[in-house]
Design a protein around this motif. Structure first.
Motif, PDB file in Angstrom:
ATOM      1  N   PHE A 108      28.961  -4.892  30.225  1.00 21.83           N
ATOM      2  CA  PHE A 108      29.171  -3.562  29.665  1.00 21.83           C
ATOM      3  C   PHE A 108      30.472  -3.515  28.871  1.00 21.83           C
ATOM      4  O   PHE A 108      30.507  -2.965  27.760  1.00 21.83           O
ATOM      5  N   PRO A 113      26.705   0.819  33.469  1.00 22.74           N
ATOM      6  CA  PRO A 113      25.726  -0.163  33.962  1.00 22.74           C
ATOM      7  C   PRO A 113      26.436  -1.417  34.485  1.00 22.74           C
ATOM      8  O   PRO A 113      27.325  -1.956  33.825  1.00 22.74           O
ATOM      9  N   ALA A 156      22.257  -4.725  35.606  1.00 24.10           N
ATOM     10  CA  ALA A 156      21.371  -4.041  34.656  1.00 24.10           C
ATOM     11  C   ALA A 156      20.910  -4.959  33.536  1.00 24.10           C
ATOM     12  O   ALA A 156      19.877  -4.719  32.907  1.00 24.10           O
ATOM     13  N   PHE A 157      21.688  -6.014  33.287  1.00 25.76           N
ATOM     14  CA  PHE A 157      21.360  -6.933  32.196  1.00 25.76           C
ATOM     15  C   PHE A 157      20.860  -8.280  32.711  1.00 25.76           C
ATOM     16  O   PHE A 157      20.872  -9.274  31.974  1.00 25.76           O
ATOM     17  N   LEU A 204      25.634   3.356  23.941  1.00 20.22           N
ATOM     18  CA  LEU A 204      26.775   3.373  24.860  1.00 20.22           C
ATOM     19  C   LEU A 204      27.355   4.777  25.011  1.00 20.22           C
ATOM     20  O   LEU A 204      27.737   5.186  26.113  1.00 20.22           O
ATOM     21  N   HIS A 239      26.061   7.102  27.635  1.00 21.04           N
ATOM     22  CA  HIS A 239      26.501   6.912  29.021  1.00 21.04           C
ATOM     23  C   HIS A 239      27.742   7.737  29.350  1.00 21.04           C
ATOM     24  O   HIS A 239      28.199   7.728  30.494  1.00 21.04           O
ATOM     25  N   THR A 282      20.958   0.207  35.640  1.00 23.84           N
ATOM     26  CA  THR A 282      20.113   0.041  34.458  1.00 23.84           C
ATOM     27  C   THR A 282      20.818   0.622  33.261  1.00 23.84           C
ATOM     28  O   THR A 282      21.718   1.462  33.396  1.00 23.84           O
ATOM     29  N   LEU A 283      20.435   0.162  32.079  1.00 26.19           N
ATOM     30  CA  LEU A 283      20.959   0.719  30.848  1.00 26.19           C
ATOM     31  C   LEU A 283      20.212   2.008  30.556  1.00 26.19           C
ATOM     32  O   LEU A 283      18.990   2.066  30.646  1.00 26.19           O
ATOM     33  N   TYR A 294      18.945   5.008  28.014  1.00 23.47           N
ATOM     34  CA  TYR A 294      18.530   4.986  26.607  1.00 23.47           C
ATOM     35  C   TYR A 294      18.038   6.353  26.172  1.00 23.47           C
ATOM     36  O   TYR A 294      17.047   6.864  26.718  1.00 23.47           O
ATOM     37  N   ILE A 341      14.734  -4.160  28.862  1.00 26.58           N
ATOM     38  CA  ILE A 341      15.895  -3.854  29.712  1.00 26.58           C
ATOM     39  C   ILE A 341      15.662  -2.576  30.503  1.00 26.58           C
ATOM     40  O   ILE A 341      15.939  -2.498  31.701  1.00 26.58           O
ATOM     41  N   ILE A 342      15.146  -1.551  29.821  1.00 28.17           N
ATOM     42  CA  ILE A 342      15.042  -0.224  30.432  1.00 28.17           C
ATOM     43  C   ILE A 342      13.702  -0.119  31.146  1.00 28.17           C
ATOM     44  O   ILE A 342      12.731   0.432  30.647  1.00 28.17           O
TER      45      ILE A 342
END
Length: 656
Positions: free
Chosen positions: A456, A480, A484-485, A507, A510, A564-565, A567, A585-586
């Protein structure tokens, strides 16, 4: 004129007496009737916990939250007690026929109790002359009874089953308005007592069994249906547990109305050995510790529908709540056996020892303790009414504490106030739910020191946003973690960093401009947080589970870790490969932090046509002849609901 006045006065007096005779149960049923008025006369609205058979005449708080014990509920419309439906007529216009107690058991569908009454030769007694109150277990209650116990009762019907049913009976008629909180009623089995509790939320219990259908009047008494089979009680709390004779001042064998959260031996084994040894050597501290586990009231599990703070005999407060079928203490699931009923209260077994502040300090370094105390004492007297959002309070240690005012909470840094602030001539006392932790580092310093946010931080650097983590302000950051990645390659990360505009927008989604700690978000409703990206983040309280690494207070905000990211659905993505990566990712959106679990809502993504090439946005307009028509095509892409709208006819089409 005098006659009119006398008549009016008489009506007033009668109404006052009528109100005096009403009970919390009666009022809750009346409110349920009002909520269901559109369904016809004498219909009541109940809440049923999803996935269970549990139904409640509920309080306004539970009704508007659409939840009980943190679990979602559905609304049922049933005839209020004492009424019936008629074919073809709206509502429940008919009064249920009045029968004797035995016949009434069938009317309220307590058919198993009715069958057992016949089997045990009790039928003739409850069909005959008399005035009885029968706390009748429902059919489900009998099914919940231990099979061996039930088999033993049925195999000895003339004695054991007869006695068991007699224990559910009182030799006089008692309506719910007669069932006062803390009273005892003499049962028809060996004159053993039944413990009655009538709570302010309308729940009425008999030996901690909840009345689920009350006041079904019979010609020779009244029937109340309860949710479990009750057993005879003859022991005090003192009899049930072993207490040191030197702690006799607890009076656990004396009459009273107590709730004991009793730690098991394994719970004490979890304590630090040095702390346990100090406690055993100091009888005064040990007595204070035991008092911290005692309430001077009976709190049956079925009466707890939401978290409430209670004062212990030690003087401090603990919060008793629920999470589904589980009881919680201070937000933690620790009760593994509940509702052990005694003659002077109820016991709930817990697998942790509750430690009041007075005992916690025994294991603290004294210099560290001095710092903690100095950070909780202000240099000047500030009462509750003087607190305002954004206020900075200076402590004896020279630290500044920030005040946050929310709709349902007043908080100082990471700790929120418990109701009951007190003012004295030389100061004010504010009870806090947890220790106050003054912020000492920026969000950037916190994330670097934590070590779980390396990816992040690298994304923030690639987007040119690192200074946002360092600058002054008041932000809420859902950061995240590296988890998360998980599974992303270096190429994937390069792709993510390649579109700087899209990365910045993601970003900034968030961040929220304002400091929102967990206790500041309301339960049972969607909390809208305006993000720096511009879209709203929708946060919904789900249940109470303690989660580590939450409410990380920084000098310029607060950090909540997420796995998690996040979005925003309205961010345009000009690269199909990047769009595919984001979808990978999401997988889901669930925020876990503070003492709560929150779920974040996201609307279905609208699929837009992506044109490869320069990022310059062009508007293409065409005219198609014909009558306009709209066709909606729905398909599933990557597990997310996507909607494409195809338009035909004479109108303008604009493609990004």
């Amino acid at each position: 004129m005098k006659l009119l006045f006398a008549a009016t006065f008489a009506l007033f007096v009668l109404s006052v007496f009528d109100q005096a005779d009403s009970s919390a149960y009666d009022k809750i049923v009346a409110h349920s009737r009002i909520r269901a008025k559109k369904e016809g006369p004498n219909v009541c609205a109940l809440q049923q916990v999803v996935g269970t058979k549990k139904k409640y005449f509920s309080t306004c708080r539970n009704w508007y939250q659409k939840a009980i014990c943190g679990k979602p509920t559905t609304v049922l419309y049933e005839c209020c007690p004492g009424y019936m439906r008629l074919d073809g007529i709206h509502g429940c216009p008919a009064v249920a026929p009045i029968d004797n107690v035995f016949g009434t058991l069938g009317l309220v569908k307590a058919t198993t109790t009715q069958d057992y009454s016949t089997l045990s030769k009790l039928q003739a007694e409850i069909e005959g002359a008399g005035s009885y109150t029968f706390f009748a277990p429902s059919n489900d209650a009998w099914d919940l009874l231990d099979p061996e116990v039930r088999s033993a009762l049925v195999s000895n019907v003339n004695i054991e089953l007869y006695n068991a049913l007699h224990y559910h009976m009182v030799n006089k008629r008692l309506l719910t308005k007669d069932l006062k909180n803390g009273m005892t009623a003499t049962s028809m089995y060996n004159d053993l007592n039944l413990l009655i509790n009538h709570y302010s939320n309308g729940v009425v219990t008999v030996n901690c069994a909840r009345i689920i259908h009350g006041n079904q009047v019979a010609t020779n008494g009244v029937v109340h249906v309860i949710d479990r089979v009750i057993t005879a009680v003859g022991n005090t709390i003192q009899d049930v547990i072993e207490v040191d004779d030197d702690l006799s001042t607890l009076s656990l064998g004396q009459p009273g109305h107590f709730t004991l959260f009793a730690p098991t031996n394994d719970a004490f084994d979890k304590l630090d050995r040095e702390v346990l040894d100090r406690l055993m050597e100091d009888k005064k501290s040990l007595q204070a510790l035991l008092n911290y586990h005692l309430l001077n009231s009976v709190q049956c599990s079925e009466a707890i529908m939401a978290g409430t703070s209670y004062e212990t005999l030690e003087g401090s407060n603990i919060e008793i709540g629920c999470d589904g079928d589980s009881l919680t203490v201070n937000g933690i699931k620790m009760v593994f056996k509940k509702d052990i009923v005694t003659t002077n209260g109820v016991i709930h077994l817990i697998d942790q020892v509750l430690m009041p502040d007075s005992d916690e300090v025994m294991s603290m370094d004294q210099s560290f303790l001095k710092i903690i105390l100095e950070n909780h004492i202000l240099k000047s007297k500030i009462v509750l009414s003087q607190l305002y959002n954004g206020q900075r309070l200076e402590t004896l240690a020279g630290k500044f504490l920030r005040v946050f005012i929310y709709r349902t909470a007043v908080c100082i840094e990471n700790a929120c106030l418990i109701r009951g602030s007190k003012e004295g001539s030389n100061g004010a006392l504010h009870l806090m739910k947890t220790l106050i932790t003054p912020a000492e580092s920026t969000m950037y310093q916190l994330l670097v020191k934590n070590g779980a946010f390396k990816i992040f931080l690298s994304l923030m650097e690639a987007a040119g946003l690192t200074d946002l983590l360092k600058q002054e302000g008041g932000y809420t950051l859902f950061a995240p973690t590296d988890e998360a990645f998980a599974g992303l390659s270096d190429r994937d990360l390069s792709l993510l960093k390649g579109d700087v505009n899209a990365l910045r927008a993601i970003l900034l989604y968030h961040f929220s401009n304002g400091i929102f700690i967990g206790e500041g978000l309301e339960t049972g409703v969607t909390n809208l947080l305006k993000t720096l990206q511009g879209s709203n983040l929708k946060v919904l309280f789900v249940n109470t589970v303690k989660v580590p690494d939450s409410d990380l207070m920084a000098t310029n905000g607060v950090v909540h870790s997420v796995r998690t990211l996040l979005y925003p659905e309205d961010i345009p993505v000009g690269n199909q490969e990047l769009l595919s990566l984001l979808r990978r990712i999401i997988r889901y959106i669930q925020i876990k932090y503070c003492f709560f679990i929150y779920a974040v809502h996201r609307e279905p993504t609208v699929v837009r046509r992506v044109i490869e090439g320069p990022t310059t946005i062009k508007k293409v307009t065409r005219v198609i002849e014909g009558q306009p028509s709209v066709t909606t095509v729905t398909r599933v892409i990557g597990g997310d609901s996507s909607v494409t709208t195809v338009l035909k006819g004479k109108h303008n089409l604009t493609h990004p």
